[in-house]
Enzyme design. Structure first.
Site, PDB file in Angstrom:
ATOM      1  N   TYR A 259       1.147   1.203  -7.636  1.00 40.26           N
ATOM      2  CA  TYR A 259      -0.164   1.027  -7.688  1.00 40.26           C
ATOM      3  C   TYR A 259      -1.178   0.978  -6.331  1.00 40.26           C
ATOM      4  O   TYR A 259      -2.335   1.291  -6.397  1.00 40.26           O
ATOM      5  CB  TYR A 259      -0.536  -0.178  -8.531  1.00 40.26           C
ATOM      6  CG  TYR A 259      -0.747   0.271 -10.168  1.00 40.26           C
ATOM      7  CD1 TYR A 259      -1.735   1.073 -10.428  1.00 40.26           C
ATOM      8  CD2 TYR A 259       0.293  -0.281 -10.954  1.00 40.26           C
ATOM      9  CE1 TYR A 259      -1.635   1.671 -11.767  1.00 40.26           C
ATOM     10  CE2 TYR A 259       0.211   0.170 -12.335  1.00 40.26           C
ATOM     11  CZ  TYR A 259      -0.958   1.132 -12.744  1.00 40.26           C
ATOM     12  OH  TYR A 259      -0.622   1.390 -14.044  1.00 40.26           O
TER      13      TYR A 259
ATOM     14  N   TYR B 176       8.842  -9.626 -20.772  1.00 39.34           N
ATOM     15  CA  TYR B 176       7.911  -9.391 -19.851  1.00 39.34           C
ATOM     16  C   TYR B 176       6.992 -10.848 -20.161  1.00 39.34           C
ATOM     17  O   TYR B 176       7.059 -11.465 -19.156  1.00 39.34           O
ATOM     18  CB  TYR B 176       7.156  -8.198 -19.677  1.00 39.34           C
ATOM     19  CG  TYR B 176       6.604  -7.991 -18.653  1.00 39.34           C
ATOM     20  CD1 TYR B 176       6.960  -7.113 -17.674  1.00 39.34           C
ATOM     21  CD2 TYR B 176       5.153  -8.682 -18.332  1.00 39.34           C
ATOM     22  CE1 TYR B 176       6.386  -7.047 -16.327  1.00 39.34           C
ATOM     23  CE2 TYR B 176       4.438  -8.390 -17.061  1.00 39.34           C
ATOM     24  CZ  TYR B 176       5.276  -7.825 -16.144  1.00 39.34           C
ATOM     25  OH  TYR B 176       4.433  -7.767 -15.092  1.00 39.34           O
TER      26      TYR B 176
ATOM     27  N   ALA C 143       5.017  -5.998  -4.882  1.00 37.07           N
ATOM     28  CA  ALA C 143       6.089  -5.979  -6.032  1.00 37.07           C
ATOM     29  C   ALA C 143       7.391  -6.375  -5.521  1.00 37.07           C
ATOM     30  O   ALA C 143       7.907  -5.340  -4.787  1.00 37.07           O
ATOM     31  CB  ALA C 143       6.307  -4.844  -7.020  1.00 37.07           C
TER      32      ALA C 143
ATOM     33  N   ALA D 241       0.692  -1.257   0.085  1.00 38.56           N
ATOM     34  CA  ALA D 241       0.069  -0.106   0.082  1.00 38.56           C
ATOM     35  C   ALA D 241       0.877   1.269   0.031  1.00 38.56           C
ATOM     36  O   ALA D 241       0.133   2.300  -0.090  1.00 38.56           O
ATOM     37  CB  ALA D 241      -0.922  -0.156   1.204  1.00 38.56           C
TER      38      ALA D 241
HETATM   39  P1  NAD Z   1       5.991  -0.597  -6.286  1.00 38.58           P
HETATM   40  O1  NAD Z   1       7.423  -1.007  -6.144  1.00 38.58           O
HETATM   41  O2  NAD Z   1       5.572   0.809  -6.449  1.00 38.58           O
HETATM   42  O3  NAD Z   1       5.201  -1.152  -4.842  1.00 38.58           O
HETATM   43  C1  NAD Z   1       5.315  -2.337  -4.142  1.00 38.58           C
HETATM   44  C2  NAD Z   1       4.855  -2.273  -3.094  1.00 38.58           C
HETATM   45  O4  NAD Z   1       4.871  -3.759  -2.482  1.00 38.58           O
HETATM   46  C3  NAD Z   1       5.046  -1.383  -2.094  1.00 38.58           C
HETATM   47  O5  NAD Z   1       4.095  -0.933  -1.241  1.00 38.58           O
HETATM   48  C4  NAD Z   1       6.013  -2.233  -1.040  1.00 38.58           C
HETATM   49  O6  NAD Z   1       6.441  -1.651   0.326  1.00 38.58           O
HETATM   50  C5  NAD Z   1       5.246  -3.519  -0.896  1.00 38.58           C
HETATM   51  N1  NAD Z   1       6.169  -4.828  -0.846  1.00 38.58           N
HETATM   52  C6  NAD Z   1       7.203  -5.205  -1.457  1.00 38.58           C
HETATM   53  N2  NAD Z   1       7.702  -6.472  -0.686  1.00 38.58           N
HETATM   54  C7  NAD Z   1       7.266  -6.396   0.520  1.00 38.58           C
HETATM   55  C8  NAD Z   1       7.178  -7.290   1.213  1.00 38.58           C
HETATM   56  N3  NAD Z   1       7.576  -8.275   1.582  1.00 38.58           N
HETATM   57  N4  NAD Z   1       6.091  -7.195   2.383  1.00 38.58           N
HETATM   58  C9  NAD Z   1       5.330  -6.175   2.520  1.00 38.58           C
HETATM   59  N5  NAD Z   1       5.030  -5.224   1.572  1.00 38.58           N
HETATM   60  C10 NAD Z   1       5.976  -5.495   0.443  1.00 38.58           C
HETATM   61  O7  NAD Z   1       5.317  -1.574  -7.271  1.00 38.58           O
HETATM   62  P2  NAD Z   1       4.261  -1.362  -8.583  1.00 38.58           P
HETATM   63  O8  NAD Z   1       4.790  -1.115 -10.056  1.00 38.58           O
HETATM   64  O9  NAD Z   1       3.104  -0.370  -7.972  1.00 38.58           O
HETATM   65  O10 NAD Z   1       3.734  -2.764  -8.503  1.00 38.58           O
HETATM   66  C11 NAD Z   1       2.270  -3.344  -8.014  1.00 38.58           C
HETATM   67  C12 NAD Z   1       1.771  -4.347  -8.785  1.00 38.58           C
HETATM   68  O11 NAD Z   1       1.432  -3.854  -9.880  1.00 38.58           O
HETATM   69  C13 NAD Z   1       2.835  -5.650  -9.150  1.00 38.58           C
HETATM   70  O12 NAD Z   1       1.921  -6.692  -9.179  1.00 38.58           O
HETATM   71  C14 NAD Z   1       2.922  -5.190 -10.471  1.00 38.58           C
HETATM   72  O13 NAD Z   1       3.465  -6.390 -11.547  1.00 38.58           O
HETATM   73  C15 NAD Z   1       1.536  -4.366 -11.129  1.00 38.58           C
HETATM   74  N6  NAD Z   1       1.742  -3.441 -12.011  1.00 38.58           N
HETATM   75  C16 NAD Z   1       2.532  -2.664 -12.351  1.00 38.58           C
HETATM   76  C17 NAD Z   1       2.941  -2.114 -13.458  1.00 38.58           C
HETATM   77  C18 NAD Z   1       3.875  -0.996 -13.823  1.00 38.58           C
HETATM   78  O14 NAD Z   1       3.985  -0.367 -14.912  1.00 38.58           O
HETATM   79  N7  NAD Z   1       4.361  -0.358 -12.607  1.00 38.58           N
HETATM   80  C19 NAD Z   1       1.698  -2.137 -14.420  1.00 38.58           C
HETATM   81  C20 NAD Z   1       0.935  -3.146 -14.571  1.00 38.58           C
HETATM   82  C21 NAD Z   1       0.786  -3.855 -13.205  1.00 38.58           C
END
Ligand code: NAD
Length: 412
Positions: A71, A253, A158, A67
């Protein structure tokens, strides 16, 4: 009090410092976007649960796993600012230690917490390893005491690694093609030149490790823990995130190790969907989101250059979206109070519809082969990408006095 002047310390796709006031400003900007999109009344009538607890027509109740950035943060902000939702956020972040800065996710959460407190929203946080039994247990307790039940679970983790909570095995994810070496165009973020990357195909161990981290096993454990504790409200919705992207990124990917993990997550989500239908009349649906600038996406070869080009093309067509716009759409069009999700043939919500639109992708295909070190700044929005990446850490945000000391400690 620990005041310091804080400057970005960046190496490639990693920045080891964060600016607390810049992170707060980013969160406030997202809050404004979500508030402006508010069309529904701020409360949802939810039925009483079996234990007789009732939120009495009270606000939507949302658990966001992952959170604090990207995303997941945007989903939490959208739910809070659009519907007055009560939220529990789970993340893994480092707080400041004296004048050594905390991680952006820590400051983002402090900023969201401030907004929630000032606006009377329920908001509680769990900082620790979401993959562990201990953090699941803590979260279950907090959800029960602060929200009663949850209407929506957003799963947005992630991470490069995960420790299996039963066996102690450490899964390590790799970003590799499967079957054959991938050779493609990328941007070297340190030297700012276009180069060719060559990525060796993953070993079986690499594939297994990536599925172990980013596949569906952990999500399944979360849902089992919530069901066992009776915390999923009638009609609850569970939404993990995925990505598909255009064919030019598929080798690295969608057809690579990370794609294999996403297929596993999507398959698991279908199984969870069946489980939710038969228990609480709920639904589990993957949301396929668009490519955006986050810490996670910066680490994937090819993707930063693709995003730089995509942003330019989508912006020119008036189609630009950041995570908050995507999450506003997710709640407003699909999973918010009274919403009915519209899905593709695989039961997935497609927030990547604009990214994958034919005319956007036609231009990507035309321009991509012509990008070189000499013209990439003109052909793509690389400068926006670079700035967007720094903004993730609270730098290069408009209106900040970066030469002045700022309070480094924050409370969540
Ligand atoms: P991000 O790195 O911004 O966020 C990751 C979150 O996961 C953070 O809140 C972090 O604290 C938390 N986290 C990581 N390891 C953790 C753990 N062990 N325990 C608790 N919390 C933990 O990542 P994002 O890009 O927002 O990705 C989130 C999701 O969205 C993923 O599933 C990703 O594949 C998907 N997604 C991302 C994109 C993109 O372009 N960034 C596109 C489509 C889908």
């Amino acid at each position: 009090m620990a005041m310091a002047v804080v400057k970005p310390r960046i190496r490639g796709f990693i920045c080891t410092t964060a600016h607390p006031a810049g992170c707060e400003a980013n969160v406030n900007t997202q809050i404004q976007v979500a508030r402006a999109a508010r069309t529904a009344p701020a409360v949802q009538a939810a039925p009483a649960d079996q234990a007789g607890r009732q939120n009495g027509g009270g606000p939507l109740r949302v658990l966001v796993i992952g959170a604090s950035t990207g995303y997941g943060l945007a989903a939490r902000i959208a739910a809070g600012a659009m519907y007055g939702a009560g939220t529990v956020g789970v993340f893994f972040e480092r707080e400041a230690s004296g004048t050594k800065s905390g991680t952006p996710g820590f400051y983002n959460t402090a900023a969201f917490q401030r907004y929630a407190t000032e606006n009377g929203l329920i908001s509680a946080n769990v900082n620790g390893d979401a993959y562990s039994h201990e953090i699941k247990r803590k979260t279950v307790e907090l959800v029960e005491s602060r929200l009663g039940e949850v209407d929506v679970v957003i799963y947005s983790l992630a991470s490069p690694k995960r420790t299996d909570p039963d066996t102690g095995e450490i899964y390590q994810s790799v970003l590799s093609p499967i079957g054959e070496t991938y050779v493609g165009k990328t941007i070297d973020l340190n030297r700012e030149v276009i180069s060719e990357v060559s990525v060796e195909p993953a070993s079986d161990e690499g594939i297994r490790g990536t599925v172990g981290v980013m596949g569906g096993d952990d999500l399944n454990r979360w849902i089992e823990a919530l069901l066992e504790a009776g915390l999923l409200a009638d009609g609850a919705r569970v939404v993990p995130f995925s990505y598909i992207g255009p064919s030019l990124t598929w080798p690295i990917y969608r057809s690579g190790t990370i794609g294999r993990a996403k297929e596993d997550l999507e398959q698991t989500t279908k199984t969870i969907n069946g489980r939710l239908q038969s228990t609480v009349g709920g639904r589990a649906l993957v949301s396929v989101n668009k490519a955006v600038i986050t810490q996670a996406s910066a680490a994937i070869p090819v993707v930063p250059l693709y995003i730089s080009l995509l942003y330019r093309i989508m912006r020119e067509r008036g189609l630009h979206e950041d995570p908050i716009h995507q999450m506003v759409r997710l709640f407003d069009d699909h999973i918010g109070p009274g919403g009915t999700p519209s899905v593709d043939g695989e039961d997935r919500i497609r927030l990547d519809d604009l990214e994958l639109g034919a005319s956007v992708q036609r231009e990507i295909d035309e321009v991509w082969p012509t990008i070189t070190t000499d013209n990439f700044r003109a052909l793509t929005d690389y400068d926006t990408y670079k700035r967007g990446f720094r903004q993730l850490f609270g730098f290069e945000v408009d209106g900040m006095a970066y030469d002045e000391p700022v309070e480094m400690e924050a409370v969540i």
